[in-house]
Enzyme design. Structure first.
Site, PDB file in Angstrom:
ATOM      1  N   LYS A  67      -0.313   2.333   9.978  1.00 17.87           N
ATOM      2  CA  LYS A  67      -1.730   2.941  10.369  1.00 17.87           C
ATOM      3  C   LYS A  67      -1.689   2.957  11.994  1.00 17.87           C
ATOM      4  CE  LYS A  67      -3.584   2.624   6.028  1.00 17.87           C
ATOM      5  NZ  LYS A  67      -3.689   3.879   5.358  1.00 17.87           N
ATOM      6  N   ASP A 114       1.001  -1.215   0.078  1.00 20.34           N
ATOM      7  CA  ASP A 114      -0.021   0.166  -0.149  1.00 20.34           C
ATOM      8  C   ASP A 114       0.843   1.154   0.144  1.00 20.34           C
ATOM      9  OD1 ASP A 114      -2.604   1.159   0.269  1.00 20.34           O
ATOM     10  OD2 ASP A 114      -2.191   1.746   2.406  1.00 20.34           O
ATOM     11  N   HIS A 127       4.666   4.717  -2.869  1.00 18.94           N
ATOM     12  CA  HIS A 127       5.025   6.039  -2.394  1.00 18.94           C
ATOM     13  C   HIS A 127       6.675   6.362  -1.770  1.00 18.94           C
ATOM     14  CE1 HIS A 127       0.830   6.405  -3.239  1.00 18.94           C
ATOM     15  NE2 HIS A 127       0.315   5.996  -2.003  1.00 18.94           N
TER      16      HIS A 127
END
Ligand code: BG6
Length: 509
Positions: free
Chosen positions: A346, A241, A246
């Site tokens: 997270k 993710d 990124h």
């Protein structure tokens, strides 16, 4: 500035969250900044049934909530909304695409679009090869009259073989220069500024190498959990993710050589060289230099947060990582043996993305320090979000007798440039695609190289039942073992806070 050609944006998956929260608000901001051409239209395509009017009403709410110009007048809003159209089709059925062609013909006549179309796939990845095939079937991918481009959202593949496969299939229907693989991190002003900071200043470049840099940290922390994205996230995890795309993109901008010229080809080439120089992870590295974690329930300041396995649509025995940290090396002349530490997660204590360049300490410790950090660590912190800016930590004399040294900060905050409008990442990227500039989009080679690099980790986690998955309480900085990744007694991760200048393990809690 080059004039933007008349054109239409066709958004597949137009009833989804991305269109509502990001794409339409970004296009509205482009409109308010006068960046859209005279002839412009947006066609939303999706299975859900909406009339044009209903679609416009829904998008109006999205603009009111998420656009920069959320307080726009009704006149501005209505003028923009009148350019939005909607078409409901089953995108999995080839015979329904004639309706797309017909609608584009009508819009073309009405808005003088010059047959220039961008197709934006904001759909589940399972449609990434199906939609292009049917567009091709309609002749909509051929650039005989106007230009035809396609923007593909991440994930670009699920692993190395699927990324190869997707690329092969896509390039049957679109040529490489028509394909825009979006990584919204590259659209962030502060990410682009990494290159400018490095190559517009003479003072950093001589220090930006293995002789002066001890290590580099790249952190992307998020305080939110997976929210309502459990279904997607449980099949993805932090590595896919955030890191494969990124964070490796950010790393490439920190580590690349200066491009010969500021052209898409030169910049992409230099970044690709970084990806190709990533030291492949050995079996030992996988065990020692890669850490994964999953958040567990915790109560922070009286508020209870559930664990990842209790989130909606997450398997109750899931082994998906919500945190990942890695120690990476780049085998080239500039960076040999300089560790790059990357972490993301997270439900960490705060929302922060930043790069920290840790310079080597002075060779001799001549002065007593008022705090531990000032002798051992000059840091340059490049803050990507929030409180965007740059901060240099350096040691200075504490006034008074003796020679006691204290760490002080020299900083610049983007907010000080209050006469400058900072475009959102999507605004910048969509405008670039409209103008045919793919500098900030990922090349197929970069996508493949980054998957190649993370693939051994994916395999190890999937196949080795002994591969540890560390629990960490929601609201903490991830598993304690991540601290052991960083070498040397005096070094630890920086624990960034919302404000650029502050750090401390639990400052936001
Ligand atoms: C997305 C990820 O690509 O990036 C999300 O799928 C993540 O899980 C998001 O939250 C982070 O983006 P930003 O711009 O908020 O840092």
């Amino acid at each position: 500035m080059k004039k933007t050609n008349n054109q239409a944006l066709v958004i597949f998956g137009a009833s989804g969250d991305l269109t509502y929260r990001k794409l339409i608000p970004a296009i509205f901001d482009l409109y308010r900044n006068d960046s859209l051409p005279e002839g412009y239209a947006v066609l939303g395509v999706s299975r859900s049934r909406f009339t044009d009017k209903q679609f416009r009403e829904k998008m109006k709410e999205g603009i009111r909530q998420f656009a920069h110009y959320k307080d726009a007048t009704a006149e501005h809003l209505n003028a923009f909304l009148s350019r939005l159209y909607y078409l409901s089709i089953d995108t999995g059925k080839g015979e329904e695409y004639a309706a797309v062609t017909n609608k584009l013909h009508t819009l073309n006549d009405k808005h003088h679009l010059e047959q220039n179309y961008i197709f934006y796939l904001s759909t589940p990845p399972s449609l990434y090869t199906i939609i292009p095939k049917y567009l091709y079937g309609q002749g909509l991918t051929l650039q005989q009259k106007g230009f035809r481009r396609i923007i593909i959202e991440k994930p670009f593949g699920h692993d190395l073989p699927s990324a190869f496969d997707l690329n092969e299939q896509l390039t049957v229907f679109f040529r490489e220069e028509q394909i825009y693989r979006i990584d919204h991190y590259l659209g962030k002003e502060t990410v682009q500024n990494l290159m400018v900071t490095r190559f517009a200043n003479g003072i950093y470049e001589p220090l930006w190498n293995r002789h002066f840099v001890q290590h580099v940290e790249i952190t992307a922390a998020e305080s939110l959990g997976v929210g309502d994205r459990g279904g997607y996230y449980d099949r993805s995890g932090a590595l896919r993710d955030m890191i494969q795309n990124h964070l490796l993109q950010v790393l490439s901008l920190v580590a690349m050589e200066a491009p010969g010229k500021i052209t898409p080809e030169d910049i992409r080439y230099e970044k690709l060289k970084v990806f190709r120089s990533l030291r492949p992870l050995s079996q030992k590295d996988l065990k020692m230099n890669v850490i994964r974690g999953q958040y567990t329930e915790a109560t922070v300041r009286g508020k209870h947060y559930r664990g990842y396995r209790e989130e909606n649509n997450v398997n109750s025995t899931s082994r998906t990582e919500t945190y990942a940290a890695m120690k990476i090396f780049i085998d080239n002349w500039r960076w040999q043996d300089v560790p790059f530490y990357i972490r993301t997660g997270k439900r960490l204590p705060t929302n922060v993305t930043e790069v920290v360049i840790h310079f080597r300490p002075s060779p001799q410790k001549l002065f007593k320090s008022a705090d531990r950090s000032c002798h051992s660590d000059n840091q340059l912190i490049l803050r990507i979000q929030p409180d965007e800016g740059i901060l240099l930590k350096t040691g200075m004399k504490v006034p008074g007798k003796g020679f006691e040294v204290k760490s002080v900060h020299m900083d610049f905050h983007y907010s000080e440039l209050n006469d400058h409008y900072i475009p959102s990442a999507y605004e910048r990227l969509i405008l670039d695609c409209m103008n045919g500039d793919n500098t900030l989009y990922m090349s197929s080679d970069a996508a493949k190289e980054t998957w190649r690099f993370v693939q051994p980790v994916l395999d190890y986690w999937e196949n080795d039942r002994e591969a540890p998955l560390h629990g960490y309480p929601a609201g903490s900085w991830g598993p304690d073992v991540a601290d052991e990744l960083i070498e040397g007694n005096e070094n630890t991760w920086r624990y960034p806070c919302k404000n650029l200048a502050e750090d401390g393990v639990y400052c936001e809690l």
